[in-house]
Motif scaffolding. Structure first.
Motif, short mmCIF file in Angstrom:
data_model
loop_
_atom_site.label_atom_id
_atom_site.label_comp_id
_atom_site.label_asym_id
_atom_site.label_seq_id
_atom_site.Cartn_x
_atom_site.Cartn_y
_atom_site.Cartn_z
N ASP A 282 0.90 -0.80 -4.41
CA ASP A 282 -0.41 -0.38 -4.91
C ASP A 282 -1.08 -1.48 -5.72
OD1 ASP A 282 -0.02 2.04 -3.68
OD2 ASP A 282 0.32 3.18 -5.53
N LYS B 184 -0.62 -4.72 -5.42
CA LYS B 184 -1.07 -5.76 -4.48
C LYS B 184 -2.36 -5.34 -3.80
CE LYS B 184 3.41 -7.80 -3.38
NZ LYS B 184 4.44 -7.98 -2.34
N LEU B 185 -2.43 -4.06 -3.39
CA LEU B 185 -3.64 -3.56 -2.75
C LEU B 185 -4.83 -3.59 -3.71
CD1 LEU B 185 -2.30 -0.55 -0.64
CD2 LEU B 185 -3.42 -2.61 0.23
N SER C 160 -6.04 -7.16 -3.85
CA SER C 160 -6.56 -7.74 -2.62
C SER C 160 -7.76 -6.98 -2.04
CB SER C 160 -5.45 -7.80 -1.57
OG SER C 160 -5.04 -6.50 -1.20
N THR C 161 -8.04 -5.79 -2.52
CA THR C 161 -9.14 -5.00 -1.97
C THR C 161 -10.44 -5.36 -2.67
OG1 THR C 161 -7.61 -3.19 -1.52
CG2 THR C 161 -9.95 -2.64 -1.53
N ILE D 288 -7.01 3.70 -3.55
CA ILE D 288 -5.72 3.24 -3.00
C ILE D 288 -4.84 4.46 -2.68
CG2 ILE D 288 -3.61 1.94 -3.49
CD1 ILE D 288 -6.13 0.17 -3.00
N THR E 119 -6.07 6.40 0.53
CA THR E 119 -6.20 5.67 1.79
C THR E 119 -5.27 6.19 2.89
OG1 THR E 119 -6.99 3.69 0.68
CG2 THR E 119 -6.07 3.38 2.86
#
Length: 131
Positions: free
Chosen positions: A6, A8-9, A12-13, A73, A76
């Protein structure tokens, strides 16, 4: 492990700029927002899904100032490609609601006014028809 994925997302999002604005849920009429959420999730998934709907409610209610990026997140896996537009619309409604004295988004108030007006016009046409 899920928490690191989560994180990392989150890094990167790319999120819309309005996600940087805070919403004070104490200023939002949550029942109105919940009704919108339930309807929108049903539209997206094609049927009622109490689990996803309740998850979304819980994510909004866990703190006074929820983090919409984290909510996106979390949702999703359920809403897939519809998650980002759903979260953007949800957040804009919450931002609008906190600026309204009744805690209701002006967009939903306008939609309700239009709905009532259309019903009134239909009723007038129906009543004017000869019997």
């Amino acid at each position: 492990m899920a928490a690191s994925v989560d994180q990392k997302l989150l890094r990167s999002t790319k999120f819309p700029p309005e996600f940087n604005k805070k919403v004070d849920m104490e200023k939002v009429n949550l029942e109105v927002i919940k009704k919108w959420i339930a309807g929108k999730i049903s539209d997206i998934l094609g049927n009622e899904d109490d689990v996803v709907t309740q998850l979304c409610f819980n994510l909004l209610e866990t703190t006074r100032f929820p983090n919409i990026k984290e909510i996106q997140i979390q949702l999703t896996g359920f809403l897939e490609k519809s998650t980002a537009p759903f979260c953007k619309e949800l957040w804009n409604l919450c931002l609008s609601a906190q600026d309204n004295a009744q805690g209701v988004p002006k967009e939903l108030l306008e939609a309700k006014k239009l709905e009532l007006y259309e019903e009134m016009v239909i009723l007038q046409i129906f009543c004017a028809m000869p019997s």
